[in-house]
Design an enzyme around this catalytic site. Structure first.
Site, short mmCIF file in Angstrom:
data_model
loop_
_atom_site.label_atom_id
_atom_site.label_comp_id
_atom_site.label_asym_id
_atom_site.label_seq_id
_atom_site.Cartn_x
_atom_site.Cartn_y
_atom_site.Cartn_z
N ILE A 12 0.85 -1.21 0.00
CA ILE A 12 0.00 0.00 0.00
C ILE A 12 0.88 1.25 0.00
CG2 ILE A 12 -1.91 1.18 1.17
CD1 ILE A 12 -2.55 -1.59 2.50
N ASN A 32 12.57 -1.04 6.35
CA ASN A 32 13.68 -1.97 6.63
C ASN A 32 13.67 -3.17 5.68
OD1 ASN A 32 11.55 -3.46 7.52
ND2 ASN A 32 12.34 -3.82 9.59
N ASP A 58 15.18 0.48 10.51
CA ASP A 58 14.13 -0.21 11.28
C ASP A 58 13.55 0.79 12.28
OD1 ASP A 58 12.77 -1.88 13.19
OD2 ASP A 58 13.90 -3.55 12.34
N LEU A 59 12.24 0.84 12.36
CA LEU A 59 11.59 1.80 13.29
C LEU A 59 12.02 1.55 14.73
CD1 LEU A 59 7.82 2.23 12.37
CD2 LEU A 59 9.77 3.62 11.69
N PHE A 80 2.74 3.26 7.62
CA PHE A 80 2.35 1.94 7.12
C PHE A 80 3.15 0.82 7.76
CE2 PHE A 80 1.60 4.64 3.29
CZ PHE A 80 0.27 4.32 3.05
N SER A 124 -7.03 -1.24 10.44
CA SER A 124 -7.59 -2.33 9.64
C SER A 124 -9.01 -2.63 10.08
CB SER A 124 -6.71 -3.56 9.87
OG SER A 124 -7.35 -4.72 9.38
N TYR A 148 -2.10 -9.97 15.63
CA TYR A 148 -1.99 -8.89 14.63
C TYR A 148 -3.10 -7.86 14.86
CZ TYR A 148 -2.83 -6.29 10.38
OH TYR A 148 -3.10 -5.28 9.51
N LYS A 152 -3.11 -3.73 16.21
CA LYS A 152 -3.76 -2.55 15.58
C LYS A 152 -4.71 -1.87 16.56
CE LYS A 152 -1.96 -2.73 11.49
NZ LYS A 152 -1.02 -1.71 11.08
N TYR A 176 -8.67 -0.06 6.79
CA TYR A 176 -8.80 -0.61 5.43
C TYR A 176 -9.61 -1.89 5.47
CZ TYR A 176 -4.14 1.71 5.21
OH TYR A 176 -3.07 2.55 5.31
N ASN A 197 -1.12 -15.88 1.71
CA ASN A 197 -2.18 -16.20 2.68
C ASN A 197 -3.51 -15.64 2.21
OD1 ASN A 197 -0.32 -17.15 4.72
ND2 ASN A 197 0.27 -15.00 5.00
P1 NAD Z 1 3.57 -4.57 3.45
O1 NAD Z 1 4.14 -5.66 4.29
O2 NAD Z 1 3.60 -4.72 1.98
O3 NAD Z 1 4.21 -3.16 3.84
C1 NAD Z 1 4.70 -2.87 5.12
C2 NAD Z 1 6.10 -2.30 4.96
O4 NAD Z 1 6.61 -1.96 6.26
C3 NAD Z 1 7.09 -3.30 4.35
O5 NAD Z 1 7.78 -2.67 3.28
C4 NAD Z 1 8.04 -3.65 5.49
O6 NAD Z 1 9.34 -3.94 5.03
C5 NAD Z 1 7.97 -2.39 6.35
N1 NAD Z 1 8.25 -2.59 7.78
C6 NAD Z 1 7.68 -3.49 8.62
N2 NAD Z 1 8.19 -3.35 9.85
C7 NAD Z 1 9.09 -2.33 9.80
C8 NAD Z 1 9.96 -1.72 10.76
N3 NAD Z 1 10.01 -2.15 12.02
N4 NAD Z 1 10.77 -0.71 10.35
C9 NAD Z 1 10.74 -0.29 9.06
N5 NAD Z 1 9.94 -0.82 8.11
C10 NAD Z 1 9.14 -1.84 8.48
O7 NAD Z 1 2.04 -4.36 3.94
P2 NAD Z 1 0.88 -3.52 3.29
O8 NAD Z 1 -0.13 -4.47 2.77
O9 NAD Z 1 1.43 -2.46 2.42
O10 NAD Z 1 0.25 -2.88 4.61
C11 NAD Z 1 0.64 -1.60 5.07
C12 NAD Z 1 -0.02 -1.35 6.40
O11 NAD Z 1 -1.43 -1.48 6.25
C13 NAD Z 1 0.37 -2.34 7.50
O12 NAD Z 1 0.47 -1.64 8.72
C14 NAD Z 1 -0.79 -3.31 7.53
O13 NAD Z 1 -0.96 -3.88 8.80
C15 NAD Z 1 -1.96 -2.40 7.19
N6 NAD Z 1 -3.09 -3.11 6.57
C16 NAD Z 1 -2.88 -3.89 5.47
C17 NAD Z 1 -3.95 -4.58 4.91
C18 NAD Z 1 -3.77 -5.48 3.73
O14 NAD Z 1 -4.63 -6.34 3.48
N7 NAD Z 1 -2.72 -5.34 2.94
C19 NAD Z 1 -5.24 -4.43 5.46
C20 NAD Z 1 -5.41 -3.61 6.57
C21 NAD Z 1 -4.31 -2.95 7.12
C1 WQD Z 2 -10.69 -13.30 1.92
C2 WQD Z 2 -11.71 -14.40 1.72
C3 WQD Z 2 -11.25 -16.38 3.01
C4 WQD Z 2 -7.53 -17.41 0.89
C5 WQD Z 2 -7.09 -10.50 5.91
C6 WQD Z 2 -6.77 -10.13 7.34
C7 WQD Z 2 -7.25 -8.73 7.62
C8 WQD Z 2 -6.74 -7.73 6.59
C9 WQD Z 2 -6.98 -8.20 5.20
C10 WQD Z 2 -4.74 -6.69 7.41
C11 WQD Z 2 -12.10 -15.11 3.02
C12 WQD Z 2 -11.15 -16.69 1.54
C13 WQD Z 2 -8.69 -16.79 1.30
C14 WQD Z 2 -7.59 -18.70 0.29
C15 WQD Z 2 -10.00 -18.64 0.55
N1 WQD Z 2 -5.32 -7.55 6.68
N2 WQD Z 2 -9.91 -17.40 1.13
N3 WQD Z 2 -8.83 -19.26 0.14
O1 WQD Z 2 -9.19 -12.88 5.86
O2 WQD Z 2 -10.70 -11.09 4.88
O3 WQD Z 2 -8.51 -10.45 5.76
O4 WQD Z 2 -6.51 -9.55 5.04
O5 WQD Z 2 -5.21 -5.95 8.22
O6 WQD Z 2 -6.81 -8.43 8.91
O7 WQD Z 2 -7.39 -11.06 8.21
O8 WQD Z 2 -8.60 -11.72 3.66
O9 WQD Z 2 -7.77 -12.44 1.47
O10 WQD Z 2 -7.22 -13.84 3.51
O11 WQD Z 2 -9.57 -13.80 2.64
O12 WQD Z 2 -11.08 -19.21 0.41
O13 WQD Z 2 -6.58 -19.31 -0.06
O14 WQD Z 2 -11.13 -15.43 0.89
O15 WQD Z 2 -11.82 -17.45 3.73
O16 WQD Z 2 -13.46 -15.44 2.92
P1 WQD Z 2 -9.33 -11.63 5.09
P2 WQD Z 2 -8.19 -12.96 2.79
#
Ligand code: NAD
Ligand code: WQD
Length: 345
Positions: A12, A32, A58-59, A80, A124, A148, A152, A176, A197
């Protein structure tokens, strides 16, 4: 306006940096690379034609992070950086609490010390825990079902306490829903380590022939076709939400939370069909047991973001799937750039 972006090399973060640079912001990225690659930063430059400062830090390293504040006139922060794999957090809770919570504490302490009190934080939809009804509003009860999510939730509470203690702080906590898709250039996108995952990167890799078949977790949920429903949001729409949130925190003080979702839910099977259409590839799948901790249905009420941030998602699942597929097919192994083989003459 100089914005510090922590985790800016991530999924993101990269998309948001592109939007920030395109909107004329100066950015300083800290990452990092624990879950990202330096190549991602090159791609941001390639898309925007703009340069920025980067610190490989690293933070948790307070001294190094302090240098960033000393060497740059930071005005605001988009935070992020964090670890995000739910299953891994159950195995490694201490690592998750240390990285996500301590990292945020150090960042906020330095922000306070250098008088930087404008923050956009990546929260999240997971903070709503085991939701009882949909669509989800920001004032629904909050809870966590894994470390996790708890990290948050705790960070959100810490930030609210900071806001109470000092009314100069201005924070947008962005909750998000399910970010998917990629930049339309096909140059940046999600690049998970190992076997994904999450649903969309898994589907993409099945379509690309890297994985054999999708395992759908449960077909007995109380939904239209029995599979889980989620609010998928295009990562570029999400990135644009950060610009709006930044504009908001620059104007007003106080701590507030906003759902960033589309307000519409799709089942797993609907996503499979949409991806097949977008990619022209068949996605073989089979049904397996429900995944532990999964909920049936989760989608946002995004009205507050519309009213208060003047933001709404505009892209639908067709664009999400087309863009995800462009990224996947142009970058079979993500940012892994093959080492150049020396040419002997
Ligand atoms: P990402 O893992 O792609 O990005 C996170 C970045 O932070 C990475 O580049 C990682 O190297 C860096 N990082 C982690 N720990 C660090 C530290 N201690 N010091 C410096 N850098 C560090 O994840 P993303 O999908 O881009 O998510 C960004 C943020 O949004 C995260 O906080 C995540 O929890 C949150 N979020 C993501 C999702 C999602 O589904 N992708 C959903 C909800 C919330
Ligand atoms: C979506 C749907 C699964 C994989 C996760 C975190 C959440 C947030 C976003 C960070 C569900 C199904 C999935 C597979 C499947 N991240 N599924 N087979 O679980 O909604 O959210 O990511 O904050 O905290 O929990 O996302 O993409 O894993 O799953 O059937 O191999 O797809 O059961 O219904 P989820 P997801």
């Amino acid at each position: 306006m100089r914005v510090l972006v922590t985790g800016g090399a991530g999924y993101i973060g990269t998309h948001t940096c592109v939007e920030l640079l395109n909107a004329g912001y100066e950015i300083v990225i800290v990452d990092n690379f624990s879950n990202s690659k330096p190549e991602a930063l090159k791609r941001i430059k390639e898309i925007t034609g703009k340069d920025f400062k980067f610190y490989s830090i690293d933070l948790l390293n307070r001294e190094e992070l302090e240098k960033v504040f000393l060497e740059n006139e930071i005005e605001s922060v988009i935070h992020f950086a964090g670890l995000k794999a739910v299953g891994e957090s159950v195995q490694l809770p201490l690592v998750y609490y240390q990285n996500n919570i301590t990292g945020t504490l150090i960042l906020c302490e330095l922000m306070q010390k250098y008088g930087v009190k404008k923050l956009v934080f990546s929260s999240s939809a997971t903070v709503y825990g085991d939701v009882k009804s949909t669509p989800i509003l920001e004032n629904f009860p909050l809870s966590a079902t894994n470390p996790y999510g708890r990290s948050k939730l705790i960070i959100e509470e810490i930030i609210r306490d900071i806001g109470v203690s000092d009314s100069e702080w201005s924070v947008a906590q962005l909750r998000y829903f399910n970010p998917i898709g990629a930049h339309p250039s096909g140059l940046i996108g999600e690049d998970p380590n190992g076997i994904p995952n999450n649903l969309m990167p898994y589907i993409s890799q099945v379509a690309a022939g890297k994985l054999k078949e999708l395992k759908i977790f449960g077909n007995d949920y109380p939904t239209s076709d029995g599979t889980g429903v989620r609010d998928y949001i295009h990562v570029v729409d999400l990135a644009k939400g950060h610009i709006k949130a930044l504009e908001k925190v620059m104007l007003e003080t106080g701590v507030d939370a906003y759902n960033l979702g589309t307000g519409r839910g799709y089942t797993v099977l609907e996503m499979v069909k949409a991806f097949e259409k977008a990619s022209g590839k068949e996605i073989p799948y089979s049904f397996v047991e429900r995944r532990q901790g999964d909920i049936s249905t989760c989608f946002a009420d995004p009205t507050k973001a519309k009213m208060k941030l003047d933001w709404a998602a505009v892209m639908g699942i067709r664009e999400m799937c087309v863009d995800a597929w462009r990224w996947q097919s142009n970058n079979r192994d993500g940012y892994e750039v093959l080492a150049k083989v020396p040419v002997h003459t």
